[in-house]
Design a protein around this motif. Structure first.
Motif, PDB file in Angstrom:
ATOM      1  N   VAL A   9       0.835  -1.205   0.000  1.00 43.01           N
ATOM      2  CA  VAL A   9       0.000   0.000   0.000  1.00 43.01           C
ATOM      3  C   VAL A   9       0.867   1.251   0.000  1.00 43.01           C
ATOM      4  CG1 VAL A   9      -1.645   1.338   1.359  1.00 43.01           C
ATOM      5  CG2 VAL A   9      -1.966  -1.131   1.102  1.00 43.01           C
ATOM      6  N   LEU A  10       1.903   1.249   0.849  1.00 46.35           N
ATOM      7  CA  LEU A  10       2.787   2.411   0.920  1.00 46.35           C
ATOM      8  C   LEU A  10       3.548   2.601  -0.382  1.00 46.35           C
ATOM      9  CD1 LEU A  10       4.176   1.945   4.533  1.00 46.35           C
ATOM     10  CD2 LEU A  10       2.612   3.731   3.756  1.00 46.35           C
ATOM     11  N   GLN A  12       2.544   1.768  -3.363  1.00 46.90           N
ATOM     12  CA  GLN A  12       1.626   2.297  -4.371  1.00 46.90           C
ATOM     13  C   GLN A  12       1.357   3.784  -4.148  1.00 46.90           C
ATOM     14  OE1 GLN A  12      -1.596  -0.474  -3.842  1.00 46.90           O
ATOM     15  NE2 GLN A  12      -0.814  -1.883  -5.406  1.00 46.90           N
ATOM     16  N   LYS A  13       1.295   4.209  -2.886  1.00 49.86           N
ATOM     17  CA  LYS A  13       1.080   5.627  -2.597  1.00 49.86           C
ATOM     18  C   LYS A  13       2.288   6.454  -3.022  1.00 49.86           C
ATOM     19  CE  LYS A  13      -1.258   7.090   0.885  1.00 49.86           C
ATOM     20  NZ  LYS A  13      -1.757   7.436   2.228  1.00 49.86           N
ATOM     21  N   CYS A  14       3.502   5.906  -2.762  1.00 53.54           N
ATOM     22  CA  CYS A  14       4.700   6.610  -3.197  1.00 53.54           C
ATOM     23  C   CYS A  14       4.749   6.701  -4.722  1.00 53.54           C
ATOM     24  CB  CYS A  14       5.956   5.902  -2.672  1.00 53.54           C
ATOM     25  SG  CYS A  14       6.269   6.180  -0.915  1.00 53.54           S
ATOM     26  N   THR A  18       1.218  10.325  -3.637  1.00 54.60           N
ATOM     27  CA  THR A  18       0.279  10.774  -2.601  1.00 54.60           C
ATOM     28  C   THR A  18       0.766  10.490  -1.191  1.00 54.60           C
ATOM     29  OG1 THR A  18      -0.917   8.664  -2.713  1.00 54.60           O
ATOM     30  CG2 THR A  18      -1.677  10.446  -4.162  1.00 54.60           C
ATOM     31  N   ALA A  19       1.944   9.881  -1.040  1.00 61.62           N
ATOM     32  CA  ALA A  19       2.453   9.543   0.293  1.00 61.62           C
ATOM     33  C   ALA A  19       3.038  10.782   0.958  1.00 61.62           C
ATOM     34  CB  ALA A  19       3.516   8.454   0.196  1.00 61.62           C
ATOM     35  N   GLU A  23       4.778   8.484   5.768  1.00 60.08           N
ATOM     36  CA  GLU A  23       4.550   7.232   5.040  1.00 60.08           C
ATOM     37  C   GLU A  23       5.784   6.825   4.247  1.00 60.08           C
ATOM     38  OE1 GLU A  23      -0.268   7.348   4.285  1.00 60.08           O
ATOM     39  OE2 GLU A  23       1.034   8.637   3.082  1.00 60.08           O
ATOM     40  N   LYS A  24       6.498   7.797   3.698  1.00 67.15           N
ATOM     41  CA  LYS A  24       7.740   7.482   2.989  1.00 67.15           C
ATOM     42  C   LYS A  24       8.773   6.902   3.945  1.00 67.15           C
ATOM     43  CE  LYS A  24       6.933  11.187  -0.339  1.00 67.15           C
ATOM     44  NZ  LYS A  24       7.304  12.576  -0.709  1.00 67.15           N
TER      45      LYS A  24
END
Length: 391
Positions: A9-10, A12-14, A18-19, A23-24
């Protein structure tokens, strides 16, 4: 499994941009776990295996992958007892292990677009692979490589090669005399099962000399370079290893690693299982699992080091560079042997300590990108065969 799903999930956000910073940072920390790393590798493999060829993957996608790595390092905050520079380097290495191939493809694409058409293209060194030279008792020399499938008869002894493995088998009642020598070049590795069942892994630029049959009261072999041994037990016939002609290791049944490159400061014997005696001159030390004997390559002396990470010592055997807590010059010597390149320093050796791991299957171009982001600046000369470290 929950953590492995979280890392996807993280990721995909990066990738989508959108991370946030937290989250990064969380992604970079999760990537240090092998299981999480494997999940991201699988996600990247899915992308690269899509219907579109690699060159058709949108540049924005490549760019967001690369930025995700860079920003993960930048997102790292101060940690007690560790400098921000060291932490950033550790995060970068963890991320680069996973995304190195894709990131480098994007990077090289950008470099290529700005390169004049007439500019010469340097030959890039490739990672090492299974290859060796076998010298038979007769003096005949046989080349071995990953694709080889052959049988070599030496009297009652049959040596059979299957890819990167050489196995010996006694096929008759006669005892054969003579020795074989298995040698790996720079950029090579190989594995051999000796006539007694002992298995030896040879790292790059190494050699092993051994008899066709172990007769007498002991089993004696000679090694240079680096080798990992899993010795077949035989209490009536102890196993001995002569190292560079100056150190001897005596065992019964055990697993241990010997690093005896002449360009290193010490001959290091690291014990994983069992017990060994290490002798240099009149001094003998007994090792227990997790201990390492250090014999100076340049002077007298033999000492025992504790607190060794055995997994790091034998990482090469498992296809990994483990550079945790390693200074730059040690890292460079390992890369030079594996990629068969020459390393030189334009000025003094930079005082840099590395953290992290990477696969030994990465092309040199990926490694150079990782070095660059770790504040190690280099240039290639001699058609890519000489690497100069510059300030």
């Amino acid at each position: 499994m929950v953590m492995q799903e979280r890392v996807v999930v993280l990721y995909q956000k990066c990738l989508a941009g959108t991370a946030d910073a937290a989250e990064k940072l969380e992604l970079s920390q999760l990537l240090e776990e092998p299981a999480n790393e494997a999940r991201i590798r699988a996600a990247i493999d899915d992308l690269l295996a899509a219907d579109k060829p690699l060159e058709d993957i949108p540049e924005e996608t490549m760019g967001s992958m690369l930025r995700a790595i860079f920003e993960a390092a930048e997102a790292t905050g101060p940690v007690r007892n560790k400098s921000p520079r060291s932490i950033a380097r550790r995060v970068w290495w963890a991320a680069a292990v996973v995304l190195g191939v894709v990131a480098t493809t994007w990077y090289v694409r950008q470099q290529y677009r700005t390169m004049p058409e007439s500019a010469p293209v340097a030959i890039q060194a490739t990672p090492g692979y299974n290859k060796a030279v076998l010298t038979l008792a007769s003096g005949e020399v046989v080349l071995l490589d990953s694709a080889g499938q052959q049988q070599l008869s030496q009297g009652a002894i049959l040596a059979q090669q299957q890819g990167g493995l050489l196995t010996y088998k006694h096929t008759g009642n006669k005892t054969e005399a003579g020795y074989n020598t298995l040698s790996t070049p720079r950029g090579g590795q190989f594995r051999v099962v000796l006539p007694d069942g002992t298995t030896v892994w040879l790292n790059a630029a190494s050699s092993l000399r051994y008899p066709l049959a172990f007769t007498g009261k002991q089993r004696l072999v000679e090694v240079t370079g680096e080798a990992f041994f899993t010795v077949a037990p035989d209490a009536a016939k102890p196993f001995h290893v002569k190292v560079n002609g100056v150190v001897e290791v005596a065992v019964l049944g055990t697993s241990f690693n010997i690093n005896a490159y002449t360009d290193e400061q010490y001959i290091r014997t690291t014990l994983l299982e069992g017990a060994v005696n290490v002798t240099k001159g009149a001094t003998t030390v007994r090792l227990h699992p997790g201990q390492q004997a250090e014999a100076s390559n340049r002077a007298n002396g033999l000492q025992v080091a504790t607190g060794i990470d055995p997994a790091q010592v034998v990482a090469w055997k498992n296809g990994v560079f483990d550079f945790n807590r390693m200074p730059l010059d040690v890292v460079m010597r390992q890369l030079a042997r594996w990629y068969d390149i020459e390393v030189a320093y334009e000025k003094n050796i930079p005082d840099i300590t590395f953290w992290g791991k990477m696969g030994r299957d990465l092309p040199l171009s990926d490694v150079l990108l990782i070095l660059e982001k770790s504040q190690v600046h280099v240039r290639l000369e001699k058609n890519g065969k000489k690497l100069i470290v510059i300030p």
